[in-house]
Design an enzyme around this catalytic site. Structure first.
Site, PDB file in Angstrom:
ATOM      1  N   LYS A   3       0.816  -1.202  -0.170  1.00 59.03           N
ATOM      2  CA  LYS A   3      -0.081  -0.032   0.061  1.00 59.03           C
ATOM      3  C   LYS A   3       0.983   1.247   0.189  1.00 59.03           C
ATOM      4  O   LYS A   3       0.699   2.081  -0.950  1.00 59.03           O
ATOM      5  CB  LYS A   3      -0.855  -0.040   1.309  1.00 59.03           C
ATOM      6  CG  LYS A   3      -1.661   1.242   1.623  1.00 59.03           C
ATOM      7  CD  LYS A   3      -2.679   1.602   0.378  1.00 59.03           C
ATOM      8  CE  LYS A   3      -3.143   3.247   0.503  1.00 59.03           C
ATOM      9  NZ  LYS A   3      -3.934   3.675  -0.308  1.00 59.03           N
ATOM     10  N   CYS A  42      -2.924  10.969   0.988  1.00 58.94           N
ATOM     11  CA  CYS A  42      -1.987   9.653   0.487  1.00 58.94           C
ATOM     12  C   CYS A  42      -0.592   9.856   0.181  1.00 58.94           C
ATOM     13  O   CYS A  42       0.188   9.669   0.854  1.00 58.94           O
ATOM     14  CB  CYS A  42      -2.922   9.025  -0.334  1.00 58.94           C
ATOM     15  SG  CYS A  42      -4.121   8.214   0.259  1.00 58.94           S
TER      16      CYS A  42
HETATM   17  N1  LIG Z   1      -9.865   8.453   2.063  1.00 59.70           N
HETATM   18  C1  LIG Z   1      -9.284   7.968   1.266  1.00 59.70           C
HETATM   19  O1  LIG Z   1      -9.457   8.043  -0.045  1.00 59.70           O
HETATM   20  C2  LIG Z   1      -8.361   6.340   1.487  1.00 59.70           C
HETATM   21  C3  LIG Z   1      -7.738   5.740   0.750  1.00 59.70           C
HETATM   22  C4  LIG Z   1      -7.220   4.717   0.899  1.00 59.70           C
HETATM   23  C5  LIG Z   1      -6.589   4.497   2.364  1.00 59.70           C
HETATM   24  N2  LIG Z   1      -7.149   5.344   3.361  1.00 59.70           N
HETATM   25  C6  LIG Z   1      -6.824   5.404   4.806  1.00 59.70           C
HETATM   26  O2  LIG Z   1      -7.917   4.732   5.592  1.00 59.70           O
HETATM   27  C7  LIG Z   1      -7.794   5.351   6.891  1.00 59.70           C
HETATM   28  C8  LIG Z   1      -9.178   5.998   7.044  1.00 59.70           C
HETATM   29  O3  LIG Z   1      -9.151   7.198   6.329  1.00 59.70           O
HETATM   30  P1  LIG Z   1     -10.589   7.921   6.132  1.00 59.70           P
HETATM   31  O4  LIG Z   1     -10.317   8.702   4.997  1.00 59.70           O
HETATM   32  O5  LIG Z   1     -11.840   7.066   6.035  1.00 59.70           O
HETATM   33  O6  LIG Z   1     -10.749   8.757   7.587  1.00 59.70           O
HETATM   34  P2  LIG Z   1     -11.678   9.820   7.909  1.00 59.70           P
HETATM   35  O7  LIG Z   1     -11.111  10.806   8.677  1.00 59.70           O
HETATM   36  O8  LIG Z   1     -12.718  10.039   6.844  1.00 59.70           O
HETATM   37  O9  LIG Z   1     -12.923   8.786   8.908  1.00 59.70           O
HETATM   38  C9  LIG Z   1     -11.859   8.030  10.037  1.00 59.70           C
HETATM   39  C10 LIG Z   1     -13.333   8.017  10.942  1.00 59.70           C
HETATM   40  O10 LIG Z   1     -12.700   7.560  12.120  1.00 59.70           O
HETATM   41  C11 LIG Z   1     -13.078   7.900  13.472  1.00 59.70           C
HETATM   42  N3  LIG Z   1     -12.273   7.893  14.576  1.00 59.70           N
HETATM   43  C12 LIG Z   1     -11.087   8.085  14.856  1.00 59.70           C
HETATM   44  N4  LIG Z   1     -10.554   7.567  16.024  1.00 59.70           N
HETATM   45  C13 LIG Z   1     -11.367   6.666  16.289  1.00 59.70           C
HETATM   46  C14 LIG Z   1     -11.487   5.746  17.355  1.00 59.70           C
HETATM   47  N5  LIG Z   1     -10.405   5.513  18.158  1.00 59.70           N
HETATM   48  N6  LIG Z   1     -12.683   4.918  17.364  1.00 59.70           N
HETATM   49  C15 LIG Z   1     -13.672   4.917  16.428  1.00 59.70           C
HETATM   50  N7  LIG Z   1     -13.781   5.863  15.530  1.00 59.70           N
HETATM   51  C16 LIG Z   1     -12.659   6.702  15.230  1.00 59.70           C
HETATM   52  C17 LIG Z   1     -13.122   9.673  12.980  1.00 59.70           C
HETATM   53  O11 LIG Z   1     -14.145  10.394  14.090  1.00 59.70           O
HETATM   54  C18 LIG Z   1     -13.622   9.305  11.480  1.00 59.70           C
HETATM   55  O12 LIG Z   1     -15.288   9.471  11.233  1.00 59.70           O
HETATM   56  C19 LIG Z   1      -6.483   6.076   7.009  1.00 59.70           C
HETATM   57  O13 LIG Z   1      -5.835   5.289   7.495  1.00 59.70           O
HETATM   58  C20 LIG Z   1      -6.405   6.613   5.467  1.00 59.70           C
HETATM   59  O14 LIG Z   1      -5.109   6.777   5.247  1.00 59.70           O
HETATM   60  C21 LIG Z   1      -8.190   6.430   2.885  1.00 59.70           C
END
Ligand SMILES: NC(=O)c1ccc[n+]([C@@H]2O[C@H](COP(=O)([O-])OP(=O)(O)OC[C@H]3O[C@@H](n4cnc5c(N)ncnc54)[C@H](O)[C@@H]3O)[C@@H](O)[C@H]2O)c1
Length: 412
Positions: free
Chosen positions: A203, A257
């Site tokens: 990744k 990212c």
């Molecule tokens: N958004 C993308 O396009 C994308 C793509 C690939 C990978 N990722 C990865 O996926 C992961 C999540 O990204 P995202 O974009 O969904 O983030 P985001 O910020 O949109 O969502 C994360 C959610 O987790 C919640 N949260 C935080 N701590 C928490 C806890 N301890 N318990 C429960 N809920 C909790 C937050 O309130 C938030 O709603 C990251 O590691 C990111 O790098 C994201």
């Protein structure tokens, strides 16, 4: 599996929840924010993503998604919490640890835990495993543990969740196979199984590959300006080679990212990842490089209008935006205005804002900017000068209206 708990209901967690729910797996959604749980339980969504609203609404109505701030006991847990970097470019894994602690409290023999967040190499076994083992259970013996990173592109998440190929790393073969079975509920792409470190690096390297290649293009832009030629021509002709694919230069690299993930590798490998480190620094240098170009084009106090401030075109996401970094560099020296139709605060009329301007900068190549009338701008600006950081506008067409056209990576 009949039920899964998804922890973190953001851009990744919520669409994943919707996919499971619409394929017959009941979802217990968990988020630290009560308002997010309330919104989803009310059949609404709190993020922008095509097709998601309807899927969530239907799933909630059928009782297939139910959210709370508490992790309750079930068969499988998917952790999709944020993994940002700190100001000194270190991975902030505190959200992963906190989610893991909640899971540890309810974990039982035979359960499956999947880390879906993008994480530093070895995080699954060195950081998450010990947190989960506070339950008194042993990973690989008493419960299954896997890392299943996400590759989706915002704007087409629902399609890509279903059709992308996935890589799943297990702490042992059984864990990887268990996780594969679960994702096979809705994934139509190939699912490849491996170990956790390979999956983590896979990744990270996907985004690092792109970051390094963009850094190469940005370096080429600087080289061409120094040597008196046009990087865009070099790229065009070099890419006629059957095995070459030079990327394109720009004002820097942003987003959550590409601008973040390579740092995880740098941090984890103590001086080994030199190309990756230098590439990150090269891309991070671009906003100040653009600022230097600006100082050669206009005097202090000049009025500058910047078109676009999101981290990439045609999205409303400003995370790690290099254009905002550029603004930070120049805001005290010049009168800076931003126009961006995707950001409410900057959704202004370009012609009203450009009255008496000394310079227009194309920062982000939103499709909507193709309609900009340089004929009108030339009449209302103090001096019609354009700096194009993305090779978006046609030089001849712009110059026809009296504009001085400057392109990043081009000395002519
Ligand atoms: N958004 C993308 O396009 C994308 C793509 C690939 C990978 N990722 C990865 O996926 C992961 C999540 O990204 P995202 O974009 O969904 O983030 P985001 O910020 O949109 O969502 C994360 C959610 O987790 C919640 N949260 C935080 N701590 C928490 C806890 N301890 N318990 C429960 N809920 C909790 C937050 O309130 C938030 O709603 C990251 O590691 C990111 O790098 C994201």
């Amino acid at each position: 599996m009949k039920e899964v708990c998804i922890i973190g209901l953001g851009y990744i967690g919520l669409p994943t929840a919707a996919m499971f729910a619409t394929h017959g797996v009941k979802v217990k959604g968990v988020d630290v924010k009560q308002e997010i749980c309330d919104t989803i339980n009310g059949g609404q969504i709190h993020i922008e993503e095509p097709y998601l609203a309807d899927l969530v609404k239907q799933s909630v109505l059928k009782g297939m998604i139910c959210c709370s701030t508490k992790v309750e006991s079930t068969e499988a847990y998917i952790i999709a919490v944020p993994t940002p970097i700190t100001s000194d470019k270190k991975a902030d894994l505190s959200y992963v640890v906190s989610a893991g602690e909640k899971v540890a409290k309810v974990l039982q023999k035979g359960d499956l835990v999947i880390l879906e967040s993008t994480v530093s190499p070895r995080c699954t076994i060195d950081v998450l495993r010990p947190v989960l083992e506070k339950s008194g259970l042993i990973a690989g013996e008493d419960f299954y543990l896997a890392h299943c990173p996400e590759r989706v592109l915002p704007g087409q998440i629902i399609y890509e969740l279903e059709h992308n190929n996935r890589v799943i790393g297990g702490i042992n073969d059984e864990s990887a196979e268990k996780a594969k079975d679960l994702y096979s509920t809705f994934v139509k792409g190939e699912i490849y199984v491996t170990d956790t470190i390979t999956a983590e690096l896979c990744k990270l390297m996907e985004n690092t590959y792109r970051d390094v290649n963009i850094a190469l293009a940005n370096e080429l832009a600087k080289i061409c300006e120094k040597l008196g030629c046009n990087a865009w021509d070099v790229i065009k002709y070099a890419n006629k080679h059957p095995r070459v694919n030079l990327h394109t230069p720009g004002p820097g690299v942003g987003g959550h990212c590409l601008a973040v993930d390579p740092w995880f590798i740098v941090e984890a490998t103590e001086g080994i990842a030199q190309i990756i480190d230098l590439s990150r620094k090269t891309n991070d240098s671009m906003p100040s490089y653009v600022a230097e170009k600006i100082s050669a084009l206009v005097p202090e106090k000049a009025k500058i209008v910047i078109l676009g401030c999101t981290y990439k075109p045609d999205v409303d996401d400003m995370r790690e935006s290099p254009i905002m970094e550029l603004v930070h560099h120049i805001k005290d020296q010049y009168m800076v205005q931003i126009v961006d139709p995707f950001i409410e605060e900057f959704d202004k009329n370009i012609y009203e804002v450009s009255n008496d301007a000394d310079l227009i900068i194309l920062g982000v190549h939103h499709k909507k900017f193709k309609d900009v009338s340089f004929e009108v701008l030339a009449k209302i600006m103090k001096k019609p000068v354009l700096l194009d950081t993305r090779n978006f506008f046609n030089k001849e067409k712009v110059e026809k209206f009296g504009f001085a056209y400057h392109l990043i990576g081009c000395a002519r």
